[in-house]
Structure formats: C-alpha cells, structure tokens
Scaffold this motif. Structure first.
Motif, PDB file in Angstrom:
ATOM      1  N   PHE A  90      -6.763  -0.347   6.654  1.00 26.58           N
ATOM      2  CA  PHE A  90      -7.296  -0.723   5.342  1.00 26.58           C
ATOM      3  C   PHE A  90      -6.832  -2.132   4.971  1.00 26.58           C
ATOM      4  CE2 PHE A  90      -6.913  -0.943   0.695  1.00 26.58           C
ATOM      5  CZ  PHE A  90      -8.199  -0.614   0.313  1.00 26.58           C
ATOM      6  N   THR A 119       0.630   6.328   3.062  1.00 23.67           N
ATOM      7  CA  THR A 119       0.486   7.772   3.285  1.00 23.67           C
ATOM      8  C   THR A 119      -0.545   8.087   4.371  1.00 23.67           C
ATOM      9  OG1 THR A 119      -1.206   7.894   1.576  1.00 23.67           O
ATOM     10  CG2 THR A 119       1.076   8.309   0.892  1.00 23.67           C
ATOM     11  N   ASN A 120      -1.335   7.078   4.745  1.00 23.40           N
ATOM     12  CA  ASN A 120      -2.404   7.281   5.728  1.00 23.40           C
ATOM     13  C   ASN A 120      -3.296   8.474   5.358  1.00 23.40           C
ATOM     14  OD1 ASN A 120      -1.385   5.123   7.223  1.00 23.40           O
ATOM     15  ND2 ASN A 120      -0.057   6.442   8.439  1.00 23.40           N
ATOM     16  N   CYS A 121      -3.607   8.596   4.075  1.00 26.85           N
ATOM     17  CA  CYS A 121      -4.361   9.764   3.597  1.00 26.85           C
ATOM     18  C   CYS A 121      -5.849   9.690   3.942  1.00 26.85           C
ATOM     19  CB  CYS A 121      -4.192   9.896   2.087  1.00 26.85           C
ATOM     20  SG  CYS A 121      -5.045   8.582   1.175  1.00 26.85           S
ATOM     21  N   GLN A 122      -6.344   8.529   4.307  1.00 25.18           N
ATOM     22  CA  GLN A 122      -7.729   8.314   4.753  1.00 25.18           C
ATOM     23  C   GLN A 122      -8.781   8.426   3.647  1.00 25.18           C
ATOM     24  OE1 GLN A 122      -8.465  10.667   8.269  1.00 25.18           O
ATOM     25  NE2 GLN A 122      -6.778   9.718   9.384  1.00 25.18           N
ATOM     26  N   GLN A 123      -8.358   8.458   2.373  1.00 25.69           N
ATOM     27  CA  GLN A 123      -9.347   8.515   1.291  1.00 25.69           C
ATOM     28  C   GLN A 123     -10.197   7.240   1.230  1.00 25.69           C
ATOM     29  OE1 GLN A 123      -8.051  10.064  -2.624  1.00 25.69           O
ATOM     30  NE2 GLN A 123      -6.130  10.590  -1.601  1.00 25.69           N
ATOM     31  N   CYS A 124      -9.687   6.167   1.815  1.00 20.12           N
ATOM     32  CA  CYS A 124     -10.434   4.909   1.835  1.00 20.12           C
ATOM     33  C   CYS A 124     -11.464   4.873   2.963  1.00 20.12           C
ATOM     34  CB  CYS A 124      -9.472   3.736   1.996  1.00 20.12           C
ATOM     35  SG  CYS A 124      -8.436   3.896   3.476  1.00 20.12           S
ATOM     36  N   LEU A 127       0.838  -1.206   0.000  1.00 17.59           N
ATOM     37  CA  LEU A 127       0.000   0.000   0.000  1.00 17.59           C
ATOM     38  C   LEU A 127       0.875   1.259   0.000  1.00 17.59           C
ATOM     39  CD1 LEU A 127      -2.799  -1.107   2.496  1.00 17.59           C
ATOM     40  CD2 LEU A 127      -2.956  -0.892   0.003  1.00 17.59           C
ATOM     41  N   PRO A 128       0.302   2.447  -0.303  1.00 20.13           N
ATOM     42  CA  PRO A 128       1.119   3.667  -0.414  1.00 20.13           C
ATOM     43  C   PRO A 128       1.734   4.173   0.898  1.00 20.13           C
ATOM     44  CG  PRO A 128      -0.903   3.885  -1.691  1.00 20.13           C
ATOM     45  CD  PRO A 128      -1.055   2.635  -0.869  1.00 20.13           C
ATOM     46  N   THR A 158      -5.823   4.534   8.859  1.00 21.52           N
ATOM     47  CA  THR A 158      -4.443   4.246   8.432  1.00 21.52           C
ATOM     48  C   THR A 158      -4.449   3.205   7.303  1.00 21.52           C
ATOM     49  OG1 THR A 158      -4.165   2.371   9.921  1.00 21.52           O
ATOM     50  CG2 THR A 158      -3.606   4.541  10.820  1.00 21.52           C
ATOM     51  N   CYS A 159      -3.329   3.136   6.622  1.00 23.79           N
ATOM     52  CA  CYS A 159      -3.181   2.108   5.577  1.00 23.79           C
ATOM     53  C   CYS A 159      -3.253   0.707   6.194  1.00 23.79           C
ATOM     54  CB  CYS A 159      -1.855   2.279   4.834  1.00 23.79           C
ATOM     55  SG  CYS A 159      -1.754   3.768   3.833  1.00 23.79           S
ATOM     56  N   CYS A 175      -9.083   2.363  -2.470  1.00 22.66           N
ATOM     57  CA  CYS A 175      -7.848   3.133  -2.238  1.00 22.66           C
ATOM     58  C   CYS A 175      -7.476   3.855  -3.539  1.00 22.66           C
ATOM     59  CB  CYS A 175      -6.716   2.193  -1.805  1.00 22.66           C
ATOM     60  SG  CYS A 175      -5.096   2.999  -1.714  1.00 22.66           S
ATOM     61  N   PRO A 176      -8.001   5.080  -3.780  1.00 24.64           N
ATOM     62  CA  PRO A 176      -7.720   5.775  -5.051  1.00 24.64           C
ATOM     63  C   PRO A 176      -6.239   6.004  -5.329  1.00 24.64           C
ATOM     64  CG  PRO A 176      -9.544   6.819  -3.876  1.00 24.64           C
ATOM     65  CD  PRO A 176      -8.942   5.818  -2.927  1.00 24.64           C
ATOM     66  N   PRO A 177      -5.406   6.342  -4.340  1.00 22.87           N
ATOM     67  CA  PRO A 177      -3.990   6.596  -4.667  1.00 22.87           C
ATOM     68  C   PRO A 177      -3.292   5.415  -5.329  1.00 22.87           C
ATOM     69  CG  PRO A 177      -4.496   7.397  -2.460  1.00 22.87           C
ATOM     70  CD  PRO A 177      -5.692   6.612  -2.914  1.00 22.87           C
TER      71      PRO A 177
HETATM   72  S1  SF4 Z   1      -6.667   5.428   0.680  1.00 23.23           S
HETATM   73 FE1  SF4 Z   1      -6.356   4.295   2.623  1.00 23.23          FE
HETATM   74  S2  SF4 Z   1      -5.030   2.582   2.088  1.00 23.23           S
HETATM   75 FE2  SF4 Z   1      -4.943   4.024   0.400  1.00 23.23          FE
HETATM   76  S3  SF4 Z   1      -3.136   5.295   0.842  1.00 23.23           S
HETATM   77 FE3  SF4 Z   1      -4.889   6.343   1.722  1.00 23.23          FE
HETATM   78  S4  SF4 Z   1      -5.034   5.600   3.853  1.00 23.23           S
HETATM   79 FE4  SF4 Z   1      -3.662   4.222   2.726  1.00 23.23          FE
END
Ligand code: SF4
Length: 178
Positions: free
Chosen positions: A138, A125-130, A122-123, A134-135, A152-154
């Motif tokens: 996910f 990045t813990n971007c939370q788009q999912c 996984l990326p 955290t990754c 997970c769009p990224p």
């Molecule tokens: S969308 Fe979720 S799994 Fe994907 S990089 Fe962001 S936090 Fe990680």
C-alpha cells in the motif's frame, strides 16, 4: 483560460521501441511558468525546480512534466489514454489558473515522500482492507499516487490519529484530471 492553443503529439519514446508504452506532449504557444508554483502548492508529490522552470509529478505510475512551453506525460499503457491524460493535464492547468486567487503559491522544492517514510506511519496490520496484500505494498502505491489515504480505513480509527495527521502533512490529496 491560460492555455488556449497547443499542438498535441502521441508517440512511443525512442528508448522504448516495442515496449508498448506511450508518451504524449503538448507544445504550447503560451508561457505557463507563472502557474508552476500554484501547481506545486496543490499537486501531491510534485517536485518544483524553479531554476529549471520545471515541475515534475507522478500520477498513477505516469511520469508528468510541466515546462514553460510544454506539458508531457509518459509511461501510459495505450495511445488513447496518453492523449486523454494530456488533455486532462491541460484542463488541470486551466482550472488551477482560474482559481489561483484562492491558492498560496509555493516556491519550495520538496522531496517526494518515500514508500518507507509512508510505511512507518501505517498501522502495520496487513489487514488487506485497502485491497493490497501488505501495508508496504500500500505504501508503494500511495507513494506512486495509485492509492489514497482514504483507501486505508483503519488509519481513521482514533488510535492512529497522530499517524494520520503526519501522513496528511506529507501526502496531499491528488486532484482529479481528465
Ligand atoms: S488497509 Fe492496507 S495499509 Fe491499511 S492497515 Fe490494512 S493492509 Fe495496512
């Protein structure tokens, strides 16, 4: 149609009295052994044990088992949900049987990908788009088939193309049931 008749039973497992989790079991009049390698080829995370003539699968946190004359699900939150899921599994078997000519049966016994194996790809990045904090959370949900790669769009950006391909190799899209 492979499964035409069955007896359906919904119950609370005796080891979990009061746990408010339900299980459902369909006793079949037809031997479905022949379809198990086809389910093994199409169900993400399925574990096929040819010697035991059994295939287990996790979907949405539920434990599912296919045997020659029985299909069962457990760890379901309510009675109606358990019955609905089991009817969906019977429909899944019948649909897989109808299209078996287009499926290459798989006799292999595979291990389910672990959350850590998924997390490594996984990326990070813990971007939370999912929708997860955290990754790693996910990864836990993806391993339990509660999330899809598409959540997970990224991952679908060019820098992650190799990791996405690796994930697609170990995470087969889950089919719809119910
Ligand atoms: S969308 Fe979720 S799994 Fe994907 S990089 Fe962001 S936090 Fe990680």
């Amino acid at each position: 149609m492979l499964i035409e008749k069955y007896d359906l039973e919904v119950f609370t497992p005796p080891c979990e009295p009061g746990a408010e989790r339900y299980a459902a079991r369909a006793r079949l009049t037809t031997d479905i052994s022949e379809i198990l390698p086809y389910l093994n080829a199409t169900l993400r995370g399925a574990v096929y044990l040819p010697q035991a003539n059994a295939l287990t699968w996790k979907k949405g946190g539920h434990n599912i088992a296919f045997h020659a004359y029985e299909i069962a699900t457990s760890n379901v939150g309510d009675r109606d949900g358990a019955e609905k899921e089991l009817r969906g599994l019977i429909d899944l078997v019948n649909r897989t049987w109808e299209r078996r000519a287009q499926i290459t049966p798989d006799q292999a016994t595979r291990q389910r990908p672990t959350p850590m194996a998924i997390y490594k790809l996984l990326p990070h990045t813990n971007c939370q788009q999912c929708g997860e904090p955290t990754c790693f959370t996910f990864a836990l949900k993806l391993a339990a088939a509660q999330k899809q790669l598409a959540d997970c769009p990224p991952l679908f950006a060019p820098p992650y193309a190799e990791k996405l391909a690796a994930l697609q190799a170990i995470v087969i899209p889950a089919p719809a049931i119910g």
